[in-house]
Motif scaffolding. Structure first.
Motif, PDB file in Angstrom:
ATOM      1  N   ALA B 123       0.840  -1.208   0.000  1.00 37.66           N
ATOM      2  CA  ALA B 123       0.000   0.000   0.000  1.00 37.66           C
ATOM      3  C   ALA B 123       0.870   1.252   0.000  1.00 37.66           C
ATOM      4  O   ALA B 123       0.577   2.230  -0.702  1.00 37.66           O
ATOM      5  CB  ALA B 123      -0.928  -0.010   1.214  1.00 37.66           C
ATOM      6  N   SER B 127       0.955   4.101  -2.871  1.00 37.28           N
ATOM      7  CA  SER B 127       0.654   5.490  -2.499  1.00 37.28           C
ATOM      8  C   SER B 127       1.751   6.454  -2.970  1.00 37.28           C
ATOM      9  O   SER B 127       1.521   7.661  -3.046  1.00 37.28           O
ATOM     10  CB  SER B 127       0.427   5.617  -0.989  1.00 37.28           C
ATOM     11  OG  SER B 127       1.661   5.658  -0.298  1.00 37.28           O
ATOM     12  N   GLN B 128       2.925   5.922  -3.297  1.00 37.57           N
ATOM     13  CA  GLN B 128       3.998   6.796  -3.802  1.00 37.57           C
ATOM     14  C   GLN B 128       3.662   7.409  -5.155  1.00 37.57           C
ATOM     15  O   GLN B 128       4.285   8.385  -5.577  1.00 37.57           O
ATOM     16  CB  GLN B 128       5.314   6.022  -3.907  1.00 37.57           C
ATOM     17  CG  GLN B 128       5.976   5.811  -2.562  1.00 37.57           C
ATOM     18  CD  GLN B 128       7.291   5.050  -2.690  1.00 37.57           C
ATOM     19  OE1 GLN B 128       7.948   5.084  -3.717  1.00 37.57           O
ATOM     20  NE2 GLN B 128       7.663   4.348  -1.633  1.00 37.57           N
ATOM     21  N   ALA B 129       2.678   6.821  -5.848  1.00 38.35           N
ATOM     22  CA  ALA B 129       2.280   7.406  -7.128  1.00 38.35           C
ATOM     23  C   ALA B 129       1.425   8.653  -6.918  1.00 38.35           C
ATOM     24  O   ALA B 129       1.114   9.357  -7.877  1.00 38.35           O
ATOM     25  CB  ALA B 129       1.515   6.389  -7.967  1.00 38.35           C
ATOM     26  N   CYS B 130       1.065   8.933  -5.653  1.00 36.57           N
ATOM     27  CA  CYS B 130       0.246  10.113  -5.335  1.00 36.57           C
ATOM     28  C   CYS B 130      -0.989  10.168  -6.216  1.00 36.57           C
ATOM     29  O   CYS B 130      -1.318  11.213  -6.794  1.00 36.57           O
ATOM     30  CB  CYS B 130       1.055  11.399  -5.502  1.00 36.57           C
ATOM     31  SG  CYS B 130       2.423  11.488  -4.373  1.00 36.57           S
ATOM     32  N   ASN B 131      -1.658   9.036  -6.338  1.00 32.90           N
ATOM     33  CA  ASN B 131      -2.819   8.958  -7.207  1.00 32.90           C
ATOM     34  C   ASN B 131      -3.970   8.314  -6.428  1.00 32.90           C
ATOM     35  O   ASN B 131      -3.915   7.128  -6.095  1.00 32.90           O
ATOM     36  CB  ASN B 131      -2.457   8.128  -8.447  1.00 32.90           C
ATOM     37  CG  ASN B 131      -3.546   8.161  -9.481  1.00 32.90           C
ATOM     38  OD1 ASN B 131      -4.696   7.846  -9.196  1.00 32.90           O
ATOM     39  ND2 ASN B 131      -3.183   8.567 -10.685  1.00 32.90           N
ATOM     40  N   ILE B 132      -4.975   9.124  -6.155  1.00 37.67           N
ATOM     41  CA  ILE B 132      -6.077   8.657  -5.319  1.00 37.67           C
ATOM     42  C   ILE B 132      -6.784   7.450  -5.918  1.00 37.67           C
ATOM     43  O   ILE B 132      -7.163   6.513  -5.221  1.00 37.67           O
ATOM     44  CB  ILE B 132      -7.069   9.821  -5.108  1.00 37.67           C
ATOM     45  CG1 ILE B 132      -6.461  10.825  -4.138  1.00 37.67           C
ATOM     46  CG2 ILE B 132      -8.402   9.330  -4.599  1.00 37.67           C
ATOM     47  CD1 ILE B 132      -7.010  12.210  -4.308  1.00 37.67           C
ATOM     48  N   ASP B 135      -4.812   4.360  -5.296  1.00 37.88           N
ATOM     49  CA  ASP B 135      -4.941   3.945  -3.892  1.00 37.88           C
ATOM     50  C   ASP B 135      -6.265   3.214  -3.665  1.00 37.88           C
ATOM     51  O   ASP B 135      -6.319   2.185  -2.994  1.00 37.88           O
ATOM     52  CB  ASP B 135      -4.899   5.165  -2.963  1.00 37.88           C
ATOM     53  CG  ASP B 135      -3.494   5.745  -2.837  1.00 37.88           C
ATOM     54  OD1 ASP B 135      -2.535   5.070  -3.234  1.00 37.88           O
ATOM     55  OD2 ASP B 135      -3.379   6.883  -2.343  1.00 37.88           O
ATOM     56  N   ARG B 136      -7.332   3.799  -4.221  1.00 41.06           N
ATOM     57  CA  ARG B 136      -8.642   3.190  -3.991  1.00 41.06           C
ATOM     58  C   ARG B 136      -8.731   1.829  -4.675  1.00 41.06           C
ATOM     59  O   ARG B 136      -9.272   0.874  -4.117  1.00 41.06           O
ATOM     60  CB  ARG B 136      -9.745   4.126  -4.485  1.00 41.06           C
ATOM     61  CG  ARG B 136     -11.112   3.622  -4.061  1.00 41.06           C
ATOM     62  CD  ARG B 136     -12.204   4.633  -4.288  1.00 41.06           C
ATOM     63  NE  ARG B 136     -11.918   5.883  -3.605  1.00 41.06           N
ATOM     64  CZ  ARG B 136     -12.645   6.981  -3.765  1.00 41.06           C
ATOM     65  NH1 ARG B 136     -13.687   6.981  -4.585  1.00 41.06           N
ATOM     66  NH2 ARG B 136     -12.353   8.086  -3.101  1.00 41.06           N
ATOM     67  N   ALA B 139      -7.133  -0.814  -2.561  1.00 37.04           N
ATOM     68  CA  ALA B 139      -7.977  -1.267  -1.445  1.00 37.04           C
ATOM     69  C   ALA B 139      -9.101  -2.167  -1.953  1.00 37.04           C
ATOM     70  O   ALA B 139      -9.389  -3.222  -1.359  1.00 37.04           O
ATOM     71  CB  ALA B 139      -8.543  -0.065  -0.699  1.00 37.04           C
TER      72      ALA B 139
END
Lengths: 324, 324
Positions: B123, B127-132, B135-136, B139
């Motif tokens: 995770a 998240s290092q891609a800074c792309n919501i 991230d979703r 999950a």
């Protein structure tokens, strides 16, 4: 100390209700067997202290968007629930909060997967805030929680656990989640960087005190209040602060070595409990906890007075004074 | 079929090296006991098919930012690794890829926590891609993976598993991760919505075919190639496509009921393997797999020809033709 809901959580009363609904909604799935399993786990209650921290810290900031804050608070509680499910599975615990554990009913394989499922739901909920920093904090917190739990497993029955290793361990396994709860409140509310760092410090120090008091109660409370045997940590080979102080104070004649080596375990366990209860160890442990809550209290000084700020200040007393 | 590295992965050769480094870096931690545990797990190899999919799909788009793509590809592989660690723990598997499993060496409590740790690292990397959206998707994919694994656990030794429930189950437990791998390539590369949906469809269909072929090989390959007993799914009470077709074709006289009821298990298992190998079941299963790869192939038609597109097209043959 009254009911948390009626006093400290008053400023976020209606939001906590929505968090409860969000927690229950996790069990709304198409598969009946999964609905039953998840429903059982998420209906097992809890103080809801961590989501309340997210709500209270978020609402410190005027105009905080509750539609973003509430899913994050719900995710924080589900992350906590997921870790409890895995803890119970790993420790082979039979009961939690007076009910059989999921591992006890469904077996540890399914309980492990149920914990994984709750991790993912927690991550999904946090991601609803559409905030990259909150997502990353979530992942980093899970890393810290796992590191703490792994350190606990790897060092169990190790005589050389120190005060320093204890503080590091509880920092990872407990305070990290408290500080995530409060930091993400600030992040989602778009508070200033100074405010976010203060909230992070508040949560971390509150969490440290919370765990130290838990570890004190493990020796001083009765089996009934604890819902598990007295000194269960010692039985599982974990040295917590009271036991570490006992070792420090009686380096040559304390019963811990015998307990860890399983020699006359029951008598020595009783002796250890008695030595801790009747000495200066308990007040000393409370002093350590209070040092942390004093730090938590100070971190809040930068915020103007408000119902949420007052509740957060009062929580520093609550975590020390609570009896379970 | 040559070495994947030399042929199909050629367009992302240098990026795969960085993914490998990222995977190894997970074991760079301060605690020696944790470094040893994680190092053991992440050095166990694997085809790196899933991160290659993320790299190939991301690089379909000109100007894709590799600094964002590589951590996501690494996260995809670690998510896969984490699920394998938990699978082995739950199934009590002793060996994986010719080596003892982490659960076998460290016990299942620590292996469970190690899996959790890898989930969190996966995770963090995504998240290092800074792309919501990435991230979703991460999950949601974890939720699907858990649902598939839970369905497998809950329905094991259930005679009523159907083709439909099988396809749903492998959609969750396998295809979801393939489709996440390819969809996140498109997301991170900021491809058009049409392209992202096409990549999602490609990955999903490729993953379905991959798992069906895995399930065929479980019956047709030898114990040596499989690294586990032949028909191990059936032994664990899971009906895969070949077994479901056997049940469909011989509703009144097939050995599966006896195997599930543990009557003359060995003879009946041999009989089931023989019936599947000598019948039209295997070619029929391959036809089902090919229907999925044909769909995967079609999904790529909207992309202009390029080395990455060609590699992705060729992978549809690879997943069907592979022997392990």
């Amino acid at each position: 100390m009254g009911n948390l809901r009626d006093s400290l959580f008053a400023p976020v009363e209606s939001e906590i209700v929505l968090v409860e609904e969000g927690i229950k909604a996790v069990a709304d799935v198409d598969y009946p067997w999964l609905a039953e399993l998840l429903g059982y786990i998420v209906s097992s209650g809890g103080k809801r202290l961590r989501p309340a921290l997210t709500l209270l810290t978020g609402k410190l900031k005027d105009g905080c968007n509750l539609d973003l804050l509430i899913p994050v608070a719900t995710g924080v509680e589900l992350l906590h629930t997921a870790t409890l499910v895995h803890d119970d599975t790993i420790d082979l615990s039979h009961r939690r909060r007076g009910k059989p554990t999921a591992a006890n009913i469904w077996g540890w394989g399914i309980a492990t997967l149920a914990g994984d499922y709750l991790f993912s739901k927690a991550a999904e909920l946090v991601s609803q805030a559409c905030n990259i920093r909150a997502d990353r904090l979530f992942a980093q917190t899970l890393t810290a929680l796992c590191t703490g739990e792994l350190e606990e497993s790897f060092t169990s029955f190790d005589q050389n656990q120190t005060r320093q290793s204890y503080l590091r361990r509880i920092g990872n396994k407990t305070a990290s989640l408290f500080s995530m709860a409060t930091e993400s409140g600030g992040i989602v509310a778009e508070a200033s960087e100074e405010a976010i760092q203060a909230l992070r410090s508040y949560g971390y120090n509150l969490g440290m005190a919370f765990q130290i008091v838990d570890d004190i109660l493990d020796f001083t409370a009765g089996e009934e209040e604890l819902g598990k045997p007295v000194a269960s940590d010692l039985l599982q080979g974990h040295l917590t602060l009271p036991a570490i102080l006992l070792k420090e104070q009686y380096p040559d004649s304390n019963p811990i070595r015998a307990i860890f080596e399983k020699r006359e375990k029951e008598q020595n366990l009783e002796l250890a409990i008695e030595m801790i209860r009747s000495s200066e160890i308990v007040p000393e442990c409370y002093r350590v906890a209070q040092d942390f809550t004093a730090e938590a209290y100070r971190a809040l000084e930068i915020f103007p007075e408000s119902p949420c700020q007052r509740a957060l200040l009062e929580l520093t007393d609550y975590v020390v004074e609570r009896q379970k």
